[in-house]
Design a protein around this motif. Structure first.
Motif, mmCIF file in Angstrom:
data_model
loop_
_atom_site.group_PDB
_atom_site.id
_atom_site.type_symbol
_atom_site.label_atom_id
_atom_site.label_comp_id
_atom_site.label_asym_id
_atom_site.label_seq_id
_atom_site.Cartn_x
_atom_site.Cartn_y
_atom_site.Cartn_z
ATOM 1 N N TYR A 49 -8.592 4.145 0.976
ATOM 2 C CA TYR A 49 -9.187 4.110 2.312
ATOM 3 C C TYR A 49 -8.995 5.470 2.987
ATOM 4 O O TYR A 49 -7.859 5.910 3.202
ATOM 5 C CB TYR A 49 -8.528 3.023 3.165
ATOM 6 C CG TYR A 49 -8.637 1.623 2.586
ATOM 7 C CD1 TYR A 49 -9.771 0.843 2.824
ATOM 8 C CD2 TYR A 49 -7.615 1.088 1.807
ATOM 9 C CE1 TYR A 49 -9.877 -0.439 2.303
ATOM 10 C CE2 TYR A 49 -7.713 -0.198 1.279
ATOM 11 C CZ TYR A 49 -8.845 -0.959 1.534
ATOM 12 O OH TYR A 49 -8.956 -2.226 1.019
ATOM 13 N N ASP A 55 -5.589 -0.850 13.459
ATOM 14 C CA ASP A 55 -6.600 -1.898 13.651
ATOM 15 C C ASP A 55 -6.830 -2.690 12.370
ATOM 16 O O ASP A 55 -7.087 -3.889 12.408
ATOM 17 C CB ASP A 55 -7.920 -1.275 14.126
ATOM 18 C CG ASP A 55 -7.833 -0.746 15.558
ATOM 19 O OD1 ASP A 55 -6.867 -1.118 16.256
ATOM 20 O OD2 ASP A 55 -8.718 0.038 15.959
ATOM 21 N N PHE A 56 -6.730 -2.023 11.206
ATOM 22 C CA PHE A 56 -6.914 -2.715 9.918
ATOM 23 C C PHE A 56 -5.827 -3.770 9.724
ATOM 24 O O PHE A 56 -6.116 -4.927 9.392
ATOM 25 C CB PHE A 56 -6.879 -1.686 8.782
ATOM 26 C CG PHE A 56 -6.935 -2.295 7.405
ATOM 27 C CD1 PHE A 56 -8.147 -2.659 6.830
ATOM 28 C CD2 PHE A 56 -5.769 -2.522 6.667
ATOM 29 C CE1 PHE A 56 -8.198 -3.230 5.567
ATOM 30 C CE2 PHE A 56 -5.810 -3.090 5.407
ATOM 31 C CZ PHE A 56 -7.029 -3.436 4.850
ATOM 32 N N GLU A 102 -7.125 3.721 13.130
ATOM 33 C CA GLU A 102 -7.901 2.962 12.130
ATOM 34 C C GLU A 102 -7.003 2.092 11.263
ATOM 35 O O GLU A 102 -7.314 0.936 10.974
ATOM 36 C CB GLU A 102 -8.708 3.924 11.253
ATOM 37 C CG GLU A 102 -9.815 4.651 12.002
ATOM 38 C CD GLU A 102 -10.525 5.668 11.121
ATOM 39 O OE1 GLU A 102 -10.601 5.442 9.898
ATOM 40 O OE2 GLU A 102 -10.992 6.688 11.649
ATOM 41 N N GLY A 128 -6.042 -6.694 12.072
ATOM 42 C CA GLY A 128 -7.219 -7.534 11.860
ATOM 43 C C GLY A 128 -8.341 -7.314 12.849
ATOM 44 O O GLY A 128 -9.277 -8.108 12.923
ATOM 45 N N ARG A 129 -8.274 -6.217 13.619
ATOM 46 C CA ARG A 129 -9.321 -5.936 14.613
ATOM 47 C C ARG A 129 -10.545 -5.257 13.994
ATOM 48 O O ARG A 129 -11.616 -5.248 14.586
ATOM 49 C CB ARG A 129 -8.750 -5.065 15.741
ATOM 50 C CG ARG A 129 -7.763 -5.798 16.637
ATOM 51 C CD ARG A 129 -7.512 -5.024 17.922
ATOM 52 N NE ARG A 129 -6.753 -3.806 17.685
ATOM 53 C CZ ARG A 129 -5.424 -3.725 17.723
ATOM 54 N NH1 ARG A 129 -4.710 -4.827 17.995
ATOM 55 N NH2 ARG A 129 -4.801 -2.594 17.520
ATOM 56 N N SER A 130 -10.363 -4.685 12.830
ATOM 57 C CA SER A 130 -11.496 -4.040 12.160
ATOM 58 C C SER A 130 -11.259 -4.042 10.655
ATOM 59 O O SER A 130 -10.145 -4.313 10.188
ATOM 60 C CB SER A 130 -11.674 -2.597 12.658
ATOM 61 O OG SER A 130 -10.591 -1.797 12.215
ATOM 62 N N THR A 131 -12.302 -3.770 9.919
ATOM 63 C CA THR A 131 -12.171 -3.701 8.463
ATOM 64 C C THR A 131 -12.473 -2.270 8.007
ATOM 65 O O THR A 131 -13.206 -1.541 8.675
ATOM 66 C CB THR A 131 -13.151 -4.666 7.764
ATOM 67 O OG1 THR A 131 -14.484 -4.353 8.185
ATOM 68 C CG2 THR A 131 -12.836 -6.105 8.096
ATOM 69 N N LEU A 132 -11.892 -1.921 6.899
ATOM 70 C CA LEU A 132 -12.165 -0.607 6.300
ATOM 71 C C LEU A 132 -12.745 -0.809 4.915
ATOM 72 O O LEU A 132 -12.290 -1.684 4.162
ATOM 73 C CB LEU A 132 -10.873 0.204 6.191
ATOM 74 C CG LEU A 132 -10.258 0.749 7.485
ATOM 75 C CD1 LEU A 132 -8.884 1.345 7.197
ATOM 76 C CD2 LEU A 132 -11.164 1.795 8.100
ATOM 77 N N GLU A 133 -13.764 -0.024 4.583
ATOM 78 C CA GLU A 133 -14.360 -0.118 3.248
ATOM 79 C C GLU A 133 -13.728 0.927 2.333
ATOM 80 O O GLU A 133 -13.684 2.100 2.682
ATOM 81 C CB GLU A 133 -15.875 0.126 3.328
ATOM 82 C CG GLU A 133 -16.667 -1.010 3.940
ATOM 83 C CD GLU A 133 -16.539 -2.304 3.153
ATOM 84 O OE1 GLU A 133 -16.557 -2.249 1.904
ATOM 85 O OE2 GLU A 133 -16.384 -3.366 3.792
ATOM 86 N N ASP A 192 -7.773 0.520 -4.389
ATOM 87 C CA ASP A 192 -8.587 0.656 -3.169
ATOM 88 C C ASP A 192 -8.097 1.860 -2.362
ATOM 89 O O ASP A 192 -6.943 1.886 -1.923
ATOM 90 C CB ASP A 192 -8.477 -0.622 -2.312
ATOM 91 C CG ASP A 192 -9.157 -1.808 -2.968
ATOM 92 O OD1 ASP A 192 -10.011 -1.583 -3.845
ATOM 93 O OD2 ASP A 192 -8.827 -2.958 -2.616
ATOM 94 N N TYR A 249 0.832 -1.206 0.000
ATOM 95 C CA TYR A 249 0.000 0.000 0.000
ATOM 96 C C TYR A 249 0.868 1.258 0.000
ATOM 97 O O TYR A 249 1.995 1.245 0.503
ATOM 98 C CB TYR A 249 -0.889 0.040 1.257
ATOM 99 C CG TYR A 249 -1.909 -1.076 1.338
ATOM 100 C CD1 TYR A 249 -3.198 -0.903 0.852
ATOM 101 C CD2 TYR A 249 -1.575 -2.307 1.916
ATOM 102 C CE1 TYR A 249 -4.137 -1.924 0.927
ATOM 103 C CE2 TYR A 249 -2.503 -3.339 1.998
ATOM 104 C CZ TYR A 249 -3.785 -3.145 1.505
ATOM 105 O OH TYR A 249 -4.716 -4.149 1.577
#
Length: 511
Positions: free
Chosen positions: A154, A164-165, A161, A168-173, A152, A102
């Motif tokens: 973000y 956490d992405f 944020e 693996g604690r949360s996902t981002l769209e 992609d 990224y």
């Protein structure tokens, strides 16, 4: 431990990928190399506070960071997030196996929130070209980056944020924008419309010709005649931008940091700098060159109100960009070229007092004062302006008339048809899209005259003592008038109308 993360640097309107190598070893110290500027050197304080306020820390070890390529100057606070992620991964505080897939950019506040950055669109285009999976950036810029399909993007509000992405604690769209749908949201109800203008039919005709051929135009008239009002309405009759033009224009405004939570620009820019502007602000430049007003007006209109009030050296620097439609800024170690294909619209009073040959004028000027005033504008600059037109005050009968004038949408339809003819004519030429861009060779090919037209033009040239450049301008304008008439050939009526639009070449103006 050594890890690599990626950011990007913008030079001109193109981006270069920057590899940020972070190595953490035994010892103490923070070493940042690779030609960073002061803003990047200060990043350690912002990063330390941002990490501490989000439950992480700057490790008390020897941190060495290299920004490669090392011979390329890096500037600005946009690398804060890149450096912070590199430090977190290298120190083992977070696990991010895919961080090198990224582009990561953003300016950090002390609480870990992200501030907007400049040049997002060129960075996103370069990331897509080089096969990166995605782009992490501040939320305020995400619409701009999401124009690039296949990448992609973000939008982040806080450094937590992205941590956490990767953990693996949360996902981002990713933000998705339908570029074509965004682009075709054109306004058929412009803020400034020609239907608001009372009278001035001949000037509206002039504006239509200028818009149809992309010609530069100067309006000369006394105060209150409507010069500024007419100029502000010119963008409303220009043809809608093509997708290529919209991307070019958006890139320049992105580099200058002028896009505020906007995706693709779908309206032609209108720039109106004050007459106190410096030549660097007009054409671009500075220690680390930024685009100037002429580049910000690319694919749109640059309006110079009260032209003789601008400093002469400021006006003279426009000569080359008006011809070449790009401006090159050279420094000791690098050269940057910005596009500057704009329509120049200028306005001026005919004398210091504002009135010309009017016995009833409240302020009169002597011939000597008028000559000195008009001589502020050089002949070579006036030669580069295709259309000169006198604007006279509107009589009371017209002002009080309630009849609606022709709207901008109706005029734009005729202009667009004429531009389509020109697009087809110049389709084999890469850098020529409308009549004003024609070279001398193309003028000879597409503006061939019959005997009557030649005789008329010869007489005008001799009587008005016109230069070779003015001759070319008359032919270009007459070609545009013929296109508006849907005429394949340039006739005497087109030549005679084009000659009328050289007011400043006539005796009585500049001597």
């Amino acid at each position: 431990m050594l890890i690599k993360v990626f950011g990007s640097a913008v030079f001109g309107v193109e981006a270069t990928t920057i590899t940020v190598e972070v190595n953490i070893d035994k010892g103490v110290g923070y070493h940042l190399v690779g030609l960073p500027d002061s803003a990047i050197k200060e990043s350690s304080y912002r990063i330390a506070a941002a990490l501490k306020n989000n439950g992480y820390q700057l490790p008390g070890k020897k941190i060495t960071i290299n920004m490669a390529p090392a011979d390329l100057r890096k500037e600005g606070a946009a690398y804060d997030l890149t450096l912070a992620m590199g430090i977190l991964v290298a120190s083992g505080q977070i696990k991010a196996d895919e961080a090198d897939k990224y582009i990561i950019m953003g300016e950090l506040s002390l609480d870990g929130s992200l501030q907007p950055i400049k040049g997002v669109l060129p960075i996103a285009i370069k990331a897509k070209e080089e096969g990166f999976k995605g782009f992490f950036l501040p939320k305020q810029n995400v619409k701009e980056a999401a124009i690039v399909a296949g990448l992609d993007c973000y939008g982040l509000e806080n450094v937590k944020e992205i941590i956490d992405f990767f953990e693996g604690r949360s996902t981002l769209e990713p933000t998705i924008i339908n570029t074509r749908e965004e682009f075709y949201k054109t306004l058929d109800f412009p803020e400034f419309d020609f239907s608001d203008v009372k009278g001035q039919e001949s000037i509206k005709r002039c504006m239509e010709i200028a818009a149809a051929g992309g010609h530069n135009i100067i309006l000369i008239g006394p105060p209150g005649a409507g010069k500024t009002m007419l100029a502000k309405r010119l963008p409303s009759i220009l043809p809608p931008m093509t997708l290529r033009e919209a991307l070019e224009t958006t890139k320049i405004h992105s580099v200058a940091g002028k896009l505020k939570n906007v995706g693709l620009m779908n309206q032609r820019p209108f720039r109106s700098p004050h007459h106190t502007i410096s030549n660097v602000a007009l054409v671009g430049g500075g220690s680390y060159p930024q685009p100037g007003e002429i580049s910000m007006a690319h694919n749109g209109v640059l309006f110079l109100d009260e032209l003789p009030e601008f400093k002469r050296d400021v006006l003279e620097v426009m000569r080359q960009p008006l011809e070449d439609r790009e401006v090159t800024i050279s420094r000791a170690k690098f050269t940057i070229t910005y596009p500057s294909s704009f329509m120049l619209v200028a306005s001026m009073n005919p004398s210091p007092g504002g009135y010309f040959n009017d016995p009833d004028a409240p302020v009169s000027s002597s011939p000597h004062e008028m000559q000195r005033y008009l001589s502020k504008i050089s002949g070579p600059l006036l030669d580069r302006i295709d259309i000169h037109i006198e604007v006279t005050p509107v009589p009371f009968e017209k002002l009080s008339d309630n009849q609606k004038s022709e709207s901008s949408v109706e005029i734009r339809e005729r202009v667009t048809r004429a531009r389509e003819v020109q697009t087809a004519r110049f389709e084999q030429f890469e850098n020529v899209h409308y009549n004003a861009q024609m070279s001398s060779k193309q003028i000879r090919e597409y503006c061939q005259l019959d005997e009557a037209s030649l005789l008329l033009l010869k007489t005008a040239m001799e009587r008005l003592n016109l230069s070779a450049r003015a001759y070319d301008r008359i032919l270009k304008v007459s070609r545009t008038i013929a296109d508006l008439d849907a005429s394949p050939n340039v006739g005497p009526q087109h030549i005679s109308e084009a000659i009328q639009y050289r007011s400043l070449d006539r005796e009585g103006w500049l001597g």
